[in-house]
Design an enzyme around this catalytic site. Structure first.
Site, PDB file in Angstrom:
ATOM      1  N   HIS A  64      84.463  33.737  42.256  1.00 55.08           N
ATOM      2  CA  HIS A  64      83.232  33.935  43.033  1.00 55.08           C
ATOM      3  C   HIS A  64      83.213  33.211  44.362  1.00 55.08           C
ATOM      4  CE1 HIS A  64      81.420  30.240  41.125  1.00 55.08           C
ATOM      5  NE2 HIS A  64      82.405  30.531  40.321  1.00 55.08           N
ATOM      6  N   GLU A 109      73.344  31.124  51.978  1.00 59.37           N
ATOM      7  CA  GLU A 109      72.413  30.988  50.855  1.00 59.37           C
ATOM      8  C   GLU A 109      71.042  30.580  51.382  1.00 59.37           C
ATOM      9  OE1 GLU A 109      74.512  28.761  47.558  1.00 59.37           O
ATOM     10  OE2 GLU A 109      74.428  30.856  46.897  1.00 59.37           O
ATOM     11  N   THR A 204      73.350  26.504  42.932  1.00 59.03           N
ATOM     12  CA  THR A 204      72.991  27.904  43.203  1.00 59.03           C
ATOM     13  C   THR A 204      73.752  28.878  42.311  1.00 59.03           C
ATOM     14  OG1 THR A 204      74.642  28.172  44.951  1.00 59.03           O
ATOM     15  CG2 THR A 204      72.479  27.306  45.603  1.00 59.03           C
ATOM     16  N   THR A 205      74.453  28.341  41.310  1.00 62.15           N
ATOM     17  CA  THR A 205      75.092  29.178  40.290  1.00 62.15           C
ATOM     18  C   THR A 205      74.694  28.626  38.923  1.00 62.15           C
ATOM     19  OG1 THR A 205      77.086  27.812  40.278  1.00 62.15           O
ATOM     20  CG2 THR A 205      77.094  29.735  41.727  1.00 62.15           C
TER      21      THR A 205
HETATM   22  C1  SG4 Z   1      80.350  27.653  43.676  1.00 62.76           C
HETATM   23  O1  SG4 Z   1      80.338  28.697  42.740  1.00 62.76           O
HETATM   24  C2  SG4 Z   1      81.476  26.698  43.348  1.00 62.76           C
HETATM   25  O2  SG4 Z   1      82.614  27.420  43.016  1.00 62.76           O
HETATM   26  C3  SG4 Z   1      81.156  25.797  42.183  1.00 62.76           C
HETATM   27  O3  SG4 Z   1      82.156  24.806  42.106  1.00 62.76           O
HETATM   28  C4  SG4 Z   1      79.807  25.157  42.414  1.00 62.76           C
HETATM   29  O4  SG4 Z   1      79.485  24.340  41.314  1.00 62.76           O
HETATM   30  C5  SG4 Z   1      78.763  26.223  42.557  1.00 62.76           C
HETATM   31  O5  SG4 Z   1      79.084  27.029  43.674  1.00 62.76           O
HETATM   32  C6  SG4 Z   1      77.383  25.650  42.801  1.00 62.76           C
HETATM   33  O6  SG4 Z   1      77.432  24.783  43.908  1.00 62.76           O
HETATM   34  O7  SG4 Z   1      76.747  23.891  46.000  1.00 62.76           O
HETATM   35  N1  SG4 Z   1      76.441  26.350  45.687  1.00 62.76           N
HETATM   36  S1  SG4 Z   1      76.371  24.897  45.027  1.00 62.76           S
HETATM   37  O8  SG4 Z   1      75.068  24.719  44.443  1.00 62.76           O
HETATM   38  O9  SG4 Z   1      79.698  22.410  42.483  1.00 62.76           O
HETATM   39  C7  SG4 Z   1      79.475  23.003  41.437  1.00 62.76           C
HETATM   40  C8  SG4 Z   1      83.012  24.851  41.069  1.00 62.76           C
HETATM   41  O10 SG4 Z   1      82.889  25.606  40.153  1.00 62.76           O
HETATM   42  C9  SG4 Z   1      79.095  22.297  40.214  1.00 62.76           C
HETATM   43  C10 SG4 Z   1      84.112  23.874  41.166  1.00 62.76           C
HETATM   44 ZN    ZN Z   2      77.564  26.605  47.260  1.00 63.73          ZN
END
Ligand code: SG4
Ligand code: ZN
Length: 262
Positions: A64, A109, A204-205
Site C-alpha cells: 500500500h 491525506e 491513517t491505516t
Molecule cells: C503506511 O501504510 C505505512 O506503510 C505504515 O508503516 C504506517 O504504519 C501506516 O501508513 C500508518 O502511518 O503515518 N499514515 S501513518 O498514520 O507507521 C505505521 C508500516 O507498516 C505504524 C511500517
Molecule cells: Zn502515512
C-alpha cells in the site's frame, strides 16, 4: 484481516468494522485543516537532531506504500530524532513513507481548506520514553508523525532523487532493496519548518490507533511530475497500479487544531 490486503485497504469505509480497530473513533486522521478555525499557539521551535545523511536505507513495497527504514547497523547515536515544538521529551525516527494520487489533483491525506496536494510524506517517530516503537503504540502520546505536502514543481527535486531512483527495484508487493545513495533527512524537510499545524489524531491505516501527535507543515516541498510518476508505476498485491493510497479526511469532532506561526 481478509487475505487480500489491497482489496480491503481500498475500502476505508469498512475499516471501522474490523475487530479491534479504532477506525470509527472520534480522534481520527487525516483531517481537512481549516486555517481560519485553527488556534495560534506559541509552541517552541521544533528541533531536528541527527537529521544529516544516512546511507543504506531499506526501501520496501508493502502493498500500500513504499516504506523507507533505517539500516540495521546504524549506531544508536546516529538515529535522527526530534524535540521541542510542544512535544514532551524526544521522539526517535523509525520510518518514512508516502501517500500519493493516481494524478496530481489528489494524493495527500491531510487537506488544507479542502485542497489536496499530489502527495504527502510522513516521517514517523516514536516517544523514546517507551523504549521501542511497539511499546510506544500502546500510548496516546506514543508517536509523532511529521506530515509534509509535496507539490509539483518544474524540475526534479535532487534530494528526493535517491528515494525515487530505485523504485523500479520494488515494483511488486513485498519487494525490498537497499538504497545505494545517501538520504539527507534535513533536505526532505520544507524550507521553513517554523510554521506548522498541530493536533492529536491517529494512524491513517488500520487499526487506526489514536496515538499520533500530528505536525503538518504548511510549507510544501516541490517534486516533479516525472518523480511522482515513478511512484504511480508501483504495484499493489493484486498487481494493479499502487495509487490513491490516502485515507479520506475524518471528522474533527471536538478537537482543536493549533497553529504555530513562523
Ligand atoms: C503506511 O501504510 C505505512 O506503510 C505504515 O508503516 C504506517 O504504519 C501506516 O501508513 C500508518 O502511518 O503515518 N499514515 S501513518 O498514520 O507507521 C505505521 C508500516 O507498516 C505504524 C511500517
Ligand atoms: Zn502515512
Amino acid at each position: 484481516k481478509p487475505n487480500s490486503w489491497s482489496k480491503w485497504y481500498a475500502n476505508p469505509n469498512s475499516w471501522a468494522d474490523l475487530s479491534g480497530s479504532s477506525c470509527g473513533g472520534n480522534q481520527q486522521s487525516p483531517i481537512d485543516i481549516q486555517p481560519i478555525s485553527s488556534v495560534t499557539k506559541a509552541f517552541p521551535k521544533l528541533t531536528f537532531h541527527n537529521y544529516g545523511s544516512i546511507d543504506k536505507m531499506i526501501l520496501m513495497n508493502n502493498g500500500h506504500t513504499t516504506v523507507y527504514i533505517l539500516p540495521a547497523k546504524l549506531p544508536e547515536n546516529r538515529v535522527p530524532y526530534i524535540t521541542g515544538g510542544g512535544l514532551n521529551g524526544s521522539y526517535a525516527f523509525i520510518q518514512f513513507h508516502l501517500h500519493w494520487g493516481g494524478d496530481s489533483t489528489k494524493g495527500s491525506e491531510h487537506l488544507i481548506k479542502s485542497k489536496s496536494y499530489p502527495a504527502e510524506l510522513h516521517l514517523v517517530h516514536y516517544n523514546t520514553k517507551y523504549g521501542s516503537f511497539a511499546d510506544a503504540t500502546m500510548h496516546s502520546d506514543g508517536l509523532a508523525v511529521l506530515g509534509i505536502f509535496l507539490k509539483v514543481g518544474p524540475s526534479d527535486n535532487e534530494f528526493f532523487q535517491p528515494l525515487v531512483e530505485q523504485l523500479s527495484e520494488v515494483v511488486t508487493d513485498h519487494d525490498e532493496t537497499t538504497l545505494t545513495n545517501l538520504v539527507s533527512f534535513k533536505d526532505l524537510l520544507p524550507k521553513q519548518t517554523a510554521s506548522f499545524y498541530r493536533y492529536n489524531g491517529s494512524l491513517t491505516t488500520p487499526n487506526c490507533q489514536q496515538i499520533v501527535i500530528w505536525t503538518v507543515f504548511d510549507t510544501p516541498v516541490e517534486i516533479s511530475e516525472r518523480q511522482l510518476e515513478k511512484y504511480r508505476r508501483l504495484q499493489n498485491a493484486e498487481g494493479e497500479h499502487l495509487v490513491n493510497n490516502f485515507r479520506p479526511s475524518q471528522r474533527e469532532n471536538d478537537r482543536v487544531v493549533f497553529y504555530r506561526s513562523a
